[in-house]
Design an enzyme around this catalytic site. Structure first.
Site, PDB file in Angstrom:
ATOM      1  N   ASP A  66       0.640  -1.316   0.089  1.00 13.92           N
ATOM      2  CA  ASP A  66       0.005   0.106  -0.151  1.00 13.92           C
ATOM      3  C   ASP A  66       0.812   1.348   0.016  1.00 13.92           C
ATOM      4  OD1 ASP A  66       0.830  -0.882   2.524  1.00 13.92           O
ATOM      5  OD2 ASP A  66      -0.884   0.200   3.389  1.00 13.92           O
TER       6      ASP A  66
ATOM      7  N   GLU B 295      -0.511  -2.009   5.236  1.00  9.11           N
ATOM      8  CA  GLU B 295       0.244  -1.955   6.291  1.00  9.11           C
ATOM      9  C   GLU B 295       0.269  -0.902   6.908  1.00  9.11           C
ATOM     10  OE1 GLU B 295       3.585  -1.446   8.787  1.00  9.11           O
ATOM     11  OE2 GLU B 295       3.434  -0.378   6.972  1.00  9.11           O
ATOM     12  N   GLU B 296      -0.140   0.288   6.474  1.00  3.36           N
ATOM     13  CA  GLU B 296       0.000   1.693   6.926  1.00  3.36           C
ATOM     14  C   GLU B 296      -1.281   1.622   7.740  1.00  3.36           C
ATOM     15  OE1 GLU B 296       2.150   3.699   7.082  1.00  3.36           O
ATOM     16  OE2 GLU B 296       3.550   3.113   5.269  1.00  3.36           O
TER      17      GLU B 296
ATOM     18  N   HIS C 115       7.696   8.747   4.676  1.00  2.00           N
ATOM     19  CA  HIS C 115       6.355   9.214   4.726  1.00  2.00           C
ATOM     20  C   HIS C 115       6.374  11.123   4.593  1.00  2.00           C
ATOM     21  CE1 HIS C 115       4.180   6.245   7.255  1.00  2.00           C
ATOM     22  NE2 HIS C 115       5.066   5.608   6.655  1.00  2.00           N
TER      23      HIS C 115
END
Length: 430
Positions: free
Chosen positions: A103, A169-170, A401
């Site tokens: 993702d 996963e996030e 990020h």
């Protein structure tokens, strides 16, 4: 009959082999190098077409198509958009799982690479850019490359390889399930039962060609908390006639930090409490009746985690009561401690050193970042390490990020080699 000399020589040779790194199989090396250009091409495609958690529909289709073309047994739509593939070796043996997350993030990319993402979508009612600002595109491409390499060398595999391409996963969107937790719930570690699992994470701050690892707790357990403070609304000119929830919030924040600075044994492991959002009030001259705080707790030791959460539960209502208000706190577990099984690390470390070079495999300190690979490690022994993705000529690399996050693709080949050889060495050592 063996003489004392023979026994001595045998013992000497045994000592010489202890701690010697496992070199890469020449055929695995050649196959990895041949697939490198494909890995880079796949990575660029995923990078240019990112998809958010639980929405990785096209990403999953591309992964599944590649695995089916390799002749694998493929299962789609696991935990919504996950893809699982099975490769059976030439001989019976244990089962090892390899995991990649697929993702992307709601981050607008600012790099100027030719394959830059210009995708936009709506996330939590806000229009945002979407990009692979954490490197999951490289993880996916690397594991697709490993799948191709190992498919060509089934005769070297004693056992079964399970490829796990994991969505979310996030973290799944609010109100949805997803990620490693949902994959486990749907049986990803069963049929066949997984004996060990490996994963890697590209790192923008580590030079290409290098690997960082840590036995034991390597990434933090992450708890999201919400604190609701109840006061009494009044005019801003007469605070004595009400109860100020904003003042109480400030006292709570101050108090929580003393749990870290005065109660946590930080010489053993790191811990963090952060309040990231406060919502309260509508006007400058009105003391509101309530406030909400949202934050995170990061811990690397189970005992410390239990102590911190216990003290937060005690402290929050007590502070509010002391100032005439009320407060409650709730927790939501986001990840557990990413715990590298020490025996598995010890066993597989020679493989990493043999491929990357002993000087390039670096024992590192723990990170207070979180990773839901940890849920797999709660069920089976796991080893999660960090792969260098920084250009040697880059002094300060943008962090994960962030809009300028960048990965040097020359680091991907090492990932393919290491994951391929780890798989073979683990299975053949059983």
């Amino acid at each position: 009959m063996r003489t004392k000399t023979h026994i001595f020589l045998s013992f000497f040779l045994l000592l010489c082999t202890i701690g010697v790194s496992q070199q890469i199989d020449p055929q695995i090396k050649t196959s990895s190098e041949k697939v490198e250009s494909k890995v880079i091409e796949w990575r660029r495609d995923f990078h240019q077409n990112p998809e958010l958690s639980n929405r990785e529909f096209e990403t999953a289709k591309k992964i599944a198509k590649h695995l089916k073309n390799l002749g694998f047994e493929v299962t789609e739509q696991v935990a919504k958009t996950g893809v699982i593939a099975i490769l059976k070796g030439a001989k019976e043996g244990k089962t090892v799982a390899l995991r990649a997350d697929i993702d992307a993030l709601p981050v607008t990319e600012k790099t100027e690479v030719p394959f830059k993402s210009i995708v936009r979508t709506t996330f939590l009612d806000t229009e945002v850019g979407v990009s692979h600002a954490c490197g999951h595109d490289t993880h996916t491409a690397i594991l697709m490359g490993v799948a191709e390499v190992l498919s060509q060398h089934k005769n070297k595999i004693k056992g079964t390889v399970k490829f796990i391409f994991q969505p979310a996963e996030e973290g799944p969107p609010p109100g949805e399930e997803g990620g490693a937790k949902l994959m486990i719930k749907e049986g990803v570690l069963k049929n066949p039962d997984v004996d060990a699992i490996f994963g890697l994470h590209i790192n923008s701050g580590t030079d290409i060609g290098k690997i960082r690892y840590k036995p034991g707790g390597t990434m933090a357990a992450v708890e999201r908390f919400v604190i609701n403070v109840q006061g009494k609304q009044t005019h801003g000119s007469a605070p004595w006639s009400g109860v100020d929830p904003i003042l109480i919030s400030a006292k709570i924040i101050d108090g929580l930090q003393t749990i870290i600075s005065r109660e946590s044994p930080l010489v053993e492991e790191a811990a963090v409490i952060t309040v990231g959002k406060i919502t309260s009030g509508v006007r400058f001259n009105i003391i509101p009746d309530s406030a909400e705080m949202i934050g995170t707790v990061r811990t690397l030791a189970p005992d410390m985690k239990a102590m911190i959460i216990k003290r937060m539960n005690e402290m929050v209502p007590a502070i509010a009561k002391a100032y005439g208000g009320k407060a409650s706190i709730t927790f939501q577990n986001n990840t557990s401690i990413t715990y590298n099984d020490p025996e598995l690390v010890k066993k597989m470390l020679p493989t990493l050193q043999g491929i990357a070079g002993k000087e390039n495999v670096i024992l590192t300190k723990a990170s207070t970042g979180g990773e839901d690979f940890s849920y797999f490690q709660e069920k089976v022994p796991g080893f999660y390490f960090f792969l260098g993705g920084k250009s040697p000529d880059t002094k300060i690399a943008p962090s994960h990020h962030t809009p300028n996050f960048y990965i040097d693709e020359r680091g991907l080949l090492l990932g393919v080699k290491v994951m391929s050889q780890l798989t073979i060495d683990y299975l053949n050592a059983q």
